[in-house]
Design an enzyme around this catalytic site. Sequence first.
Site, PDB file in Angstrom:
ATOM      1  N   SER A 108       0.842  -1.192   0.000  1.00  0.00           N
ATOM      2  CA  SER A 108       0.000   0.000   0.000  1.00  0.00           C
ATOM      3  C   SER A 108       0.878   1.244   0.000  1.00  0.00           C
ATOM      4  O   SER A 108       2.096   1.165   0.213  1.00  0.00           O
ATOM      5  CB  SER A 108      -0.949  -0.017   1.198  1.00  0.00           C
ATOM      6  N   SER A 109       0.247   2.394  -0.207  1.00  0.00           N
ATOM      7  CA  SER A 109       1.001   3.650  -0.336  1.00  0.00           C
ATOM      8  C   SER A 109       1.691   4.045   0.974  1.00  0.00           C
ATOM      9  O   SER A 109       2.550   4.923   0.969  1.00  0.00           O
ATOM     10  CB  SER A 109       0.072   4.774  -0.784  1.00  0.00           C
ATOM     11  N   CYS A 110       1.324   3.392   2.082  1.00  0.00           N
ATOM     12  CA  CYS A 110       1.957   3.738   3.366  1.00  0.00           C
ATOM     13  C   CYS A 110       3.423   3.320   3.420  1.00  0.00           C
ATOM     14  O   CYS A 110       4.127   3.666   4.365  1.00  0.00           O
ATOM     15  CB  CYS A 110       1.181   3.163   4.540  1.00  0.00           C
ATOM     16  N   TYR A 137       2.889  -1.798   9.928  1.00  0.00           N
ATOM     17  CA  TYR A 137       2.337  -2.381   8.701  1.00  0.00           C
ATOM     18  C   TYR A 137       3.230  -2.024   7.509  1.00  0.00           C
ATOM     19  O   TYR A 137       3.556  -2.877   6.676  1.00  0.00           O
ATOM     20  CB  TYR A 137       0.934  -1.806   8.521  1.00  0.00           C
ATOM     21  N   LYS A 141       5.353  -4.430   4.865  1.00  0.00           N
ATOM     22  CA  LYS A 141       5.146  -4.368   3.414  1.00  0.00           C
ATOM     23  C   LYS A 141       6.449  -4.029   2.686  1.00  0.00           C
ATOM     24  O   LYS A 141       6.705  -4.559   1.597  1.00  0.00           O
ATOM     25  CB  LYS A 141       4.066  -3.334   3.086  1.00  0.00           C
ATOM     26  N   HIS A 180     -11.343   1.874   7.068  1.00  0.00           N
ATOM     27  CA  HIS A 180     -10.732   3.047   6.445  1.00  0.00           C
ATOM     28  C   HIS A 180     -11.776   4.153   6.299  1.00  0.00           C
ATOM     29  O   HIS A 180     -12.965   3.929   6.523  1.00  0.00           O
ATOM     30  CB  HIS A 180     -10.164   2.668   5.076  1.00  0.00           C
TER      31      HIS A 180
HETATM   32  N1  LIG Z   1      -8.143  -1.932   1.600  1.00  0.00           N
HETATM   33  C1  LIG Z   1      -7.367  -0.980   1.134  1.00  0.00           C
HETATM   34  O1  LIG Z   1      -7.738   0.208   1.089  1.00  0.00           O
HETATM   35  C2  LIG Z   1      -6.029  -1.305   0.595  1.00  0.00           C
HETATM   36  C3  LIG Z   1      -5.296  -0.266   0.052  1.00  0.00           C
HETATM   37  C4  LIG Z   1      -4.069  -0.522  -0.461  1.00  0.00           C
HETATM   38  C5  LIG Z   1      -3.586  -1.800  -0.422  1.00  0.00           C
HETATM   39  N2  LIG Z   1      -4.293  -2.818   0.097  1.00  0.00           N
HETATM   40  C6  LIG Z   1      -3.669  -4.136   0.125  1.00  0.00           C
HETATM   41  O2  LIG Z   1      -4.450  -5.172  -0.393  1.00  0.00           O
HETATM   42  C7  LIG Z   1      -4.229  -6.366   0.339  1.00  0.00           C
HETATM   43  C8  LIG Z   1      -5.552  -6.956   0.797  1.00  0.00           C
HETATM   44  O3  LIG Z   1      -6.289  -5.980   1.495  1.00  0.00           O
HETATM   45  P1  LIG Z   1      -7.871  -6.131   1.744  1.00  0.00           P
HETATM   46  O4  LIG Z   1      -8.370  -4.765   1.951  1.00  0.00           O
HETATM   47  O5  LIG Z   1      -8.485  -7.013   0.711  1.00  0.00           O
HETATM   48  O6  LIG Z   1      -7.891  -6.887   3.138  1.00  0.00           O
HETATM   49  P2  LIG Z   1      -9.044  -7.774   3.809  1.00  0.00           P
HETATM   50  O7  LIG Z   1     -10.361  -7.469   3.197  1.00  0.00           O
HETATM   51  O8  LIG Z   1      -8.882  -7.636   5.268  1.00  0.00           O
HETATM   52  O9  LIG Z   1      -8.656  -9.255   3.377  1.00  0.00           O
HETATM   53  C9  LIG Z   1      -7.488  -9.828   3.826  1.00  0.00           C
HETATM   54  C10 LIG Z   1      -7.496 -11.283   3.463  1.00  0.00           C
HETATM   55  O10 LIG Z   1      -6.311 -11.847   4.011  1.00  0.00           O
HETATM   56  C11 LIG Z   1      -6.621 -13.118   4.465  1.00  0.00           C
HETATM   57  N3  LIG Z   1      -5.777 -13.431   5.602  1.00  0.00           N
HETATM   58  C12 LIG Z   1      -5.454 -12.657   6.676  1.00  0.00           C
HETATM   59  N4  LIG Z   1      -4.691 -13.332   7.552  1.00  0.00           N
HETATM   60  C13 LIG Z   1      -4.531 -14.585   7.006  1.00  0.00           C
HETATM   61  C14 LIG Z   1      -3.860 -15.743   7.425  1.00  0.00           C
HETATM   62  N5  LIG Z   1      -3.189 -15.791   8.589  1.00  0.00           N
HETATM   63  N6  LIG Z   1      -3.912 -16.848   6.634  1.00  0.00           N
HETATM   64  C15 LIG Z   1      -4.588 -16.828   5.463  1.00  0.00           C
HETATM   65  N7  LIG Z   1      -5.237 -15.745   5.007  1.00  0.00           N
HETATM   66  C16 LIG Z   1      -5.211 -14.640   5.770  1.00  0.00           C
HETATM   67  C17 LIG Z   1      -8.066 -13.127   4.911  1.00  0.00           C
HETATM   68  O11 LIG Z   1      -8.566 -14.430   4.678  1.00  0.00           O
HETATM   69  P3  LIG Z   1      -9.969 -15.008   5.304  1.00  0.00           P
HETATM   70  O12 LIG Z   1     -11.048 -14.092   4.817  1.00  0.00           O
HETATM   71  O13 LIG Z   1     -10.101 -16.367   4.724  1.00  0.00           O
HETATM   72  O14 LIG Z   1      -9.817 -14.974   6.797  1.00  0.00           O
HETATM   73  C18 LIG Z   1      -8.667 -12.072   4.000  1.00  0.00           C
HETATM   74  O15 LIG Z   1      -9.341 -12.684   2.940  1.00  0.00           O
HETATM   75  C19 LIG Z   1      -3.287  -5.989   1.491  1.00  0.00           C
HETATM   76  O16 LIG Z   1      -1.994  -6.354   1.172  1.00  0.00           O
HETATM   77  C20 LIG Z   1      -3.362  -4.496   1.556  1.00  0.00           C
HETATM   78  O17 LIG Z   1      -2.143  -3.922   1.929  1.00  0.00           O
HETATM   79  C21 LIG Z   1      -5.517  -2.605   0.603  1.00  0.00           C
END
Ligand SMILES: NC(=O)c1ccc[n+]([C@@H]2O[C@H](COP(=O)([O-])OP(=O)(O)OC[C@H]3O[C@@H](n4cnc5c(N)ncnc54)[C@H](OP(=O)(O)O)[C@@H]3O)[C@@H](O)[C@H]2O)c1
Length: 316
Positions: A108-110, A137, A141, A180
């Site tokens: 992420s941008s952080c 975090y 990353k 967020h």
């Molecule tokens: N949301 C944002 O605004 C944003 C912005 C920039 C970048 N990102 C990046 O995108 C990525 C995903 O973000 P997201 O927003 O989709 O997050 P999220 O909705 O919280 O989903 C995270 C996923 O990770 C899985 N997970 C977490 N711990 C785990 C573990 N121990 N073993 C297996 N699976 C695990 C979870 O699986 P289960 O559902 O099966 O538990 C969940 O499906 C991250 O790397 C984040 O940095 C997100």
Amino acid sequence: MDKQRKIFIAGHRGMVGEAIKRTLQQKGYSNLLLKKSSELDLRDQRTVYTFFEKEEPQVVIDAAARVGGILANNDYPYPFLMENMQIQNNLIEASLRQDVDKFIFLGSSCIYPKLAPQPLKEEYLLTDSLEPTNEWYALAKITGVKACQAIRKQFGNDYVSLMPTNLYGANDNFDLQTSHVLPAMIRKFHEAKENGHVPVTLWGSGTPMREFLYVDDLAEAVVFTLENTLPEYLYNVGTGEDLTIKQLAETIQAVVGHQGEIVWDRSKPDGTPRKLMDISKMHALGWKHQIKLKDGIEHTYKWFLENQGNYKEVKL
Ligand SMILES: NC(=O)c1ccc[n+]([C@@H]2O[C@H](COP(=O)([O-])OP(=O)(O)OC[C@H]3O[C@@H](n4cnc5c(N)ncnc54)[C@H](OP(=O)(O)O)[C@@H]3O)[C@@H](O)[C@H]2O)c1
């Protein structure tokens, strides 16, 4: 790209992973490997290595992470650092051992310094101190980006890191303790409307500027990365356009149909004054976002309404 290739989407039930899964399926990719965290705990090295030896994925997309907003990052530094490193280290090392052809790492941008010039260019990585509230975090990353870069440098494997700006969309986290800014506002305006258009109190002054990308646009960027060999190790993914938090609040208020007052609680922190990604590298390669902010917010609010009571309550 052969649409039969075995693609493991780590974190396919999350907001990002689900959008990637849906987009790949729509494009005819039919050999997707999907596991819930309850079936495959990515923090557990032995389990992950055994899984890779058995399944032999050809492509890995790492969308699994422990994710959260300022409050969660501030209150739970250790899991934000350690679990994220465990998850990504296990996936990266298992992929290297199994000769995975392509690895797409999402951060992420952080990862960029708190006071880096705007818009944020990829080369600003590690040039100054991080934003303290989410440095745990961010550090995790950064080590993921660097591990993929090291593999690329030493072995020539196609390991690429994509750094999305703030994302929003279907399957977002609407839990006010951990969410967020954008989904939190959708929920607050919706609940205020339901309660007779009572005022909505929002954190800070409303003046910071932020950029938001609809998650399906990110999924398209991931598919673009999958289908092309990108020349560099790190790419920003965003819209290249930002707006003030106040403008965001007014846009969401209009979409939700809340007619009450917005109160700005200036005793709460604003965070970084501006955060905008420089996305010229992805644009030069041919990827550009398609979904306008207002349209994306409308889709997200529709999803919220259809999934009320069903959306994630995140436990820490
Ligand atoms: N949301 C944002 O605004 C944003 C912005 C920039 C970048 N990102 C990046 O995108 C990525 C995903 O973000 P997201 O927003 O989709 O997050 P999220 O909705 O919280 O989903 C995270 C996923 O990770 C899985 N997970 C977490 N711990 C785990 C573990 N121990 N073993 C297996 N699976 C695990 C979870 O699986 P289960 O559902 O099966 O538990 C969940 O499906 C991250 O790397 C984040 O940095 C997100």
